[in-house]
Write a protein that holds these residues in place. Structure first.
Motif, PDB file in Angstrom:
ATOM      1  N   TYR A 125      31.783  32.321  33.132  1.00 18.47           N
ATOM      2  CA  TYR A 125      32.340  30.961  33.227  1.00 18.47           C
ATOM      3  C   TYR A 125      31.349  30.356  32.523  1.00 18.47           C
ATOM      4  O   TYR A 125      30.428  30.047  33.201  1.00 18.47           O
ATOM      5  CB  TYR A 125      32.623  30.692  34.539  1.00 18.47           C
ATOM      6  N   GLU A 165      40.664  26.811  43.281  1.00 15.25           N
ATOM      7  CA  GLU A 165      40.432  28.378  42.938  1.00 15.25           C
ATOM      8  C   GLU A 165      41.445  29.200  42.744  1.00 15.25           C
ATOM      9  O   GLU A 165      41.863  29.791  42.209  1.00 15.25           O
ATOM     10  CB  GLU A 165      39.125  29.150  43.630  1.00 15.25           C
ATOM     11  N   HIS A 188      44.312  28.006  42.014  1.00 16.22           N
ATOM     12  CA  HIS A 188      44.785  27.642  40.779  1.00 16.22           C
ATOM     13  C   HIS A 188      44.382  28.318  39.559  1.00 16.22           C
ATOM     14  O   HIS A 188      44.922  28.551  38.635  1.00 16.22           O
ATOM     15  CB  HIS A 188      45.408  26.239  40.799  1.00 16.22           C
ATOM     16  N   SER A 189      42.881  28.003  39.662  1.00 16.25           N
ATOM     17  CA  SER A 189      42.085  28.234  38.318  1.00 16.25           C
ATOM     18  C   SER A 189      40.649  28.274  38.841  1.00 16.25           C
ATOM     19  O   SER A 189      39.882  27.431  39.535  1.00 16.25           O
ATOM     20  CB  SER A 189      42.110  27.178  37.280  1.00 16.25           C
TER      21      SER A 189
END
Length: 217
Positions: free
Chosen positions: A52, A101, A103-104
């Motif tokens: 990420y 987290e 959700h994304s």
């Protein structure tokens, strides 16, 4: 940002900050971490490991961070830094908003500051015994410190493999993954983190507070 290694100050202007996720070396341990996060609504990763990319401004050596709401938590992780061709190993926390987290994961990584220790070790000094290096995290619950994470780098994919996967280069920093949480992933306001080198008889340590900001609409 300034770090210290063996008494020498090291200045690094971090161009890229990466948070490596799902980095467990043992597939059963990876699945355990996936399962404990799934229990709080986090979708499983598309592949492992994942890298990420987050804002370099998130790195901090402050002893307190501010987070929105009461659903965030920290994770003890090894930190890699590369400066002028020299590689360093340090200690940090991938503080993450667990509510977001669900959700994304990428957004949850981006929204929280990443506290790190100001002391680092020269990577060459520990390269031959990385698997023996210990990671520990304690959190404060009901006014008492309790063990939250405890393990060794043998639980995490080899750091050289993670660096290769991230095309690790000068002026980059990377948090390299974490250990399972004792008692499950949960929020806390106070953290103490430590990296212990039993071979050379030394340790890195730092602590911080997560101060909650109100959620308004």
């Amino acid at each position: 940002m300034q770090f210290h290694c063996n008494g020498t100050a090291i200045e690094i202007a971090v161009d890229q900050l990466i948070v490596a996720g799902w980095t467990g070396r043992n597939i059963e341990a990876v699945q355990h971490h996936i399962d404990e996060l799934a229990a709080i609504g986090v979708a499983p990763p598309s592949t492992v490991p994942l890298y990420y990319r987050v804002s370099n401004a998130l790195l901090t050596q402050d002893d307190a961070i501010q987070v929105v709401g009461e659903e965030s938590s920290g994770e003890v992780e090894p930190l890699l830094l590369k400066v002028a061709g020299n590689l360093y190993l340090g200690l940090g926390s991938d503080h993450t908003d667990r509510g977001l987290e669900a959700h994304s994961v990428a957004a949850s990584k981006q929204i929280c500051a990443k506290p790190v220790a100001s002391e680092v070790w020269a990577f060459d000094e520990v390269a031959d015994h990385l698997d023996q290096i210990e990671l520990k995290c304690s959190i404060k619950e009901d006014g008492a410190w309790v063990a939250y994470q405890d393990g060794t780098l043998a639980s995490i994919r080899p750091l050289a493999e993670l660096m290769a996967g991230a095309d690790f280069a000068d002026n980059m920093a990377m948090l390299c993954g974490t250990l399972g949480a004792i008692g499950g992933v949960r929020p806390a306001s106070d953290y103490k983190m430590e990296m212990v080198d039993p071979v050379l008889g030394r340790s890195l340590a730092f602590g911080y507070q997560a101060r909650n900001l109100p959620v308004i609409s």
